[in-house]
Motif scaffolding. Structure first.
Motif, PDB file in Angstrom:
ATOM      1  N   ASP A 166      28.779  45.302  21.624  1.00 34.87           N
ATOM      2  CA  ASP A 166      28.784  46.554  22.022  1.00 34.87           C
ATOM      3  C   ASP A 166      29.363  47.126  23.237  1.00 34.87           C
ATOM      4  N   ARG A 167      30.528  46.332  23.637  1.00 35.83           N
ATOM      5  CA  ARG A 167      31.260  46.569  24.944  1.00 35.83           C
ATOM      6  C   ARG A 167      32.700  46.886  24.692  1.00 35.83           C
ATOM      7  N   PRO A 168      33.365  47.732  25.413  1.00 37.48           N
ATOM      8  CA  PRO A 168      34.863  47.813  25.048  1.00 37.48           C
ATOM      9  C   PRO A 168      35.665  46.583  25.373  1.00 37.48           C
ATOM     10  N   VAL A 169      35.151  45.780  26.353  1.00 35.13           N
ATOM     11  CA  VAL A 169      35.876  44.390  26.275  1.00 35.13           C
ATOM     12  C   VAL A 169      34.800  43.271  26.079  1.00 35.13           C
ATOM     13  N   GLY A 170      35.563  42.171  25.250  1.00 34.27           N
ATOM     14  CA  GLY A 170      34.653  41.157  24.881  1.00 34.27           C
ATOM     15  C   GLY A 170      34.267  40.148  25.904  1.00 34.27           C
ATOM     16  N   ARG A 171      34.591  39.061  25.652  1.00 24.71           N
ATOM     17  CA  ARG A 171      34.278  37.942  26.549  1.00 24.71           C
ATOM     18  C   ARG A 171      35.252  37.912  27.537  1.00 24.71           C
ATOM     19  N   VAL A 172      35.108  37.891  28.971  1.00 21.05           N
ATOM     20  CA  VAL A 172      35.979  38.059  29.991  1.00 21.05           C
ATOM     21  C   VAL A 172      36.067  36.478  30.615  1.00 21.05           C
ATOM     22  N   ASP A 173      37.176  35.879  30.621  1.00 27.74           N
ATOM     23  CA  ASP A 173      37.369  34.582  31.250  1.00 27.74           C
ATOM     24  C   ASP A 173      37.637  34.574  32.783  1.00 27.74           C
ATOM     25  N   GLU A 174      36.535  34.880  33.343  1.00 33.94           N
ATOM     26  CA  GLU A 174      36.502  35.184  34.870  1.00 33.94           C
ATOM     27  C   GLU A 174      37.360  33.834  35.666  1.00 33.94           C
ATOM     28  N   VAL A 175      37.071  32.713  35.127  1.00 36.36           N
ATOM     29  CA  VAL A 175      37.467  31.505  35.824  1.00 36.36           C
ATOM     30  C   VAL A 175      39.268  31.742  35.860  1.00 36.36           C
ATOM     31  N   LYS A 176      39.641  32.157  34.430  1.00 38.03           N
ATOM     32  CA  LYS A 176      41.277  32.207  34.507  1.00 38.03           C
ATOM     33  C   LYS A 176      41.497  33.385  35.356  1.00 38.03           C
ATOM     34  N   ALA A 177      40.794  34.464  35.248  1.00 40.65           N
ATOM     35  CA  ALA A 177      41.294  35.790  35.825  1.00 40.65           C
ATOM     36  C   ALA A 177      41.271  35.394  37.482  1.00 40.65           C
TER      37      ALA A 177
ATOM     38  N   ARG B 241      44.308  32.721  37.907  1.00 41.17           N
ATOM     39  CA  ARG B 241      45.783  33.254  37.617  1.00 41.17           C
ATOM     40  C   ARG B 241      45.720  34.892  37.688  1.00 41.17           C
ATOM     41  N   ALA B 242      45.525  35.407  38.766  1.00 37.24           N
ATOM     42  CA  ALA B 242      45.219  36.770  39.055  1.00 37.24           C
ATOM     43  C   ALA B 242      46.610  37.475  38.638  1.00 37.24           C
TER      44      ALA B 242
ATOM     45  N   ALA C 285      59.607  46.511  41.756  1.00 33.89           N
ATOM     46  CA  ALA C 285      60.582  46.351  40.870  1.00 33.89           C
ATOM     47  C   ALA C 285      61.110  44.903  41.193  1.00 33.89           C
ATOM     48  N   ASP C 286      61.414  44.735  42.590  1.00 31.92           N
ATOM     49  CA  ASP C 286      62.249  43.567  42.871  1.00 31.92           C
ATOM     50  C   ASP C 286      61.336  42.768  43.796  1.00 31.92           C
ATOM     51  N   SER C 287      59.985  42.486  43.523  1.00 32.19           N
ATOM     52  CA  SER C 287      59.151  41.790  44.227  1.00 32.19           C
ATOM     53  C   SER C 287      59.059  40.514  43.485  1.00 32.19           C
ATOM     54  N   ASP C 288      58.460  39.472  44.264  1.00 31.23           N
ATOM     55  CA  ASP C 288      58.313  38.120  44.072  1.00 31.23           C
ATOM     56  C   ASP C 288      57.113  38.362  42.855  1.00 31.23           C
ATOM     57  N   GLY C 289      56.002  39.140  43.199  1.00 31.56           N
ATOM     58  CA  GLY C 289      55.090  39.270  42.081  1.00 31.56           C
ATOM     59  C   GLY C 289      55.374  39.816  40.797  1.00 31.56           C
TER      60      GLY C 289
ATOM     61  N   ALA D 144      57.607  36.629  34.279  1.00 34.57           N
ATOM     62  CA  ALA D 144      57.281  35.250  33.521  1.00 34.57           C
ATOM     63  C   ALA D 144      56.333  35.063  32.928  1.00 34.57           C
ATOM     64  N   GLN D 145      55.193  35.232  33.321  1.00 36.63           N
ATOM     65  CA  GLN D 145      53.929  35.154  32.714  1.00 36.63           C
ATOM     66  C   GLN D 145      54.005  35.614  31.314  1.00 36.63           C
ATOM     67  N   LYS D 146      54.496  37.078  31.385  1.00 32.06           N
ATOM     68  CA  LYS D 146      54.388  37.687  30.114  1.00 32.06           C
ATOM     69  C   LYS D 146      55.394  36.948  29.011  1.00 32.06           C
TER      70      LYS D 146
END
Ligand code: PLP
Length: 387
Positions: free
Chosen positions: A344-355, A358-359, A373-377, A383-385
């Motif tokens: 009954d939630r819009p988001v299912g299980r959240v993996d808080e440890v991973k969040a 790997r924020a 646009a040009d930042s390291d982040g 790269a993660q995508k």
């Protein structure tokens, strides 16, 4: 907390302009000493775990003063202890000695006798334990440690089971930490700041952190001149906002403070009585403010720690029981329902440890593409995508 005299204080405010705040801290020290049944309090540590470390540093300072620091290397901890206990012992430079739990959930006294000797610095124990059980042999245990010249440390994270009813000092403990954020103001969670004051018996008082908050007639001041102190363990005076809330919470109960614990214990036993037939109960005793169930008949080893606190209404407790019983029914009748819950939630299980580990600060980049646009982040995100 919003009184200007509290809200607008600066940590470096001179004592004359902070008399009200100092008085509140002094009064809180006095109350905590009374609750602990001990002699002196330092409000400095910022959390239970820092209180533990500070308490162990006091233990070391005490034995150093007696010329016993080199011989007393071991601290005994029961196998039910909270994880911060062995961590603090190790950080303080002591060795952990584990003691077993007996079939009733108490410390196994026979096992204990074989483990306490002239090399023991102390015991670290929360009473009631993390299983929610009051140790029935606590006086005997204190005798064993004191006869060996060792000290007793009380992890006060579970103090809201006994507050105003029994006192750690009377049980034989020499050092106590409080979890203000659990017992006296912001029960359990919320992520806010914490407070882990410590109380000690008179022979440990000289070693307490500085500054102490002391009273001179009608004035209050910081006292630094304590030659045997372990020094400062926190910046400035400690988490002042937590002191205000805790003081207000305690004063709101006044002389009826024990009702806080009585209701916490009643609430836990109310839940225990309703759930113990549906789940496995490892130790079938009256519990204190919390209890442990096992759900291993439903899933591979699955311990449930249930701690309702004094603040929940009966309706909330009943809703909780109904939900827990429904889980047991679903587990046997529709196990697939549980496997992909919640439904009954819009988001299912959240993996808080991973969040946390790997924020990905996606919204920042999407809202401000020109900045990022040009930042390291942004490159990392791309790269993660792709990964
Ligand atoms: C028994 C026990 N000891 C110590 C702690 C540590 O307290 P803190 O989280 O304030 O560091 C906790 C916290 O949950 C606890 O339950």
């Amino acid at each position: 907390m919003n009184f200007p005299g509290f809200r607008d204080l600066h940590p470096l405010q001179e004592e004359e302009g902070a008399q009200g705040a100092l008085e509140l801290m002094w009064r809180l020290q006095e109350i905590l000493a009374e609750v602990a049944g001990l002699h002196a309090v330092s409000l400095q540590p910022a959390a239970g775990s820092q209180g533990e470390l500070t308490g162990l540093m006091l233990m070391r300072a005490y034995f150093t003063d007696r010329g016993e620091a080199e011989t007393r290397r071991k601290v005994v901890i029961p196998d039910t202890a909270h994880g911060t206990n062995p961590a603090s012992v190790t950080m303080a430079g002591y060795e952990v000695t584990h003691v077993q739990t007996d079939p009733r959930g108490n410390i196994d006294v026979d096992d204990l006798r074989t483990k306490v000797d002239a090399q023991t610095a102390g015991l670290m124990l929360t009473n009631p334990s993390t299983l929610g059980l009051f140790d029935e042999n606590i006086e005997e245990i204190a005798r064993i440690f004191h006869d060996a010249g060792a000290l007793m440390y009380y992890d006060g994270a579970n103090l809201n089971a006994v507050c105003g009813i029994s006192r750690p000092g009377d049980m034989g403990f020499d050092i106590v930490h409080f979890n203000l954020h659990k017992t006296f103001s912001q029960p359990h969670g919320g992520g806010g700041p914490g407070g882990g004051p410590i109380a000690v018996r008179d022979r440990l008082e000289p070693f307490l952190p500085v500054p102490a908050v002391v009273r001179d007639g009608e004035r209050f001041r910081y006292e630094y001149d304590r030659p045997k102190t372990i020094g400062k363990v926190r910046g400035f005076a400690g988490p002042f906002g937590v002191f205000v809330r805790s003081y207000a919470y305690i004063r709101s109960y006044g002389p009826r403070l024990r009702e806080m614990s009585e209701v916490a214990v009643l609430n836990a036993n109310y839940l225990l009585a309703q759930l113990k037939d549906a789940y496995e109960l490892p130790f079938d005793r009256l519990c204190m403010h919390e209890f442990v169930l096992s759900a291993r008949t439903l899933k591979r080893p699955e311990a449930l720690m249930i701690e309702p606190t004094e603040t929940e209404a009966k309706e909330t407790l009943d809703d909780f029981v109904e939900a827990m019983l429904e889980i047991v029914r679903d587990a046997s009748e529709h196990p697939e329902l549980l496997k992909d819950a919640p439904h009954d939630r819009p988001v299912g299980r959240v993996d808080e440890v991973k969040a946390a580990k790997r924020a990905v600060v996606r919204y920042l980049f999407e809202d401000h593409p020109d900045l990022s646009a040009d930042s390291d982040g942004a490159r990392q995100l791309e790269a993660q995508k792709g990964a």
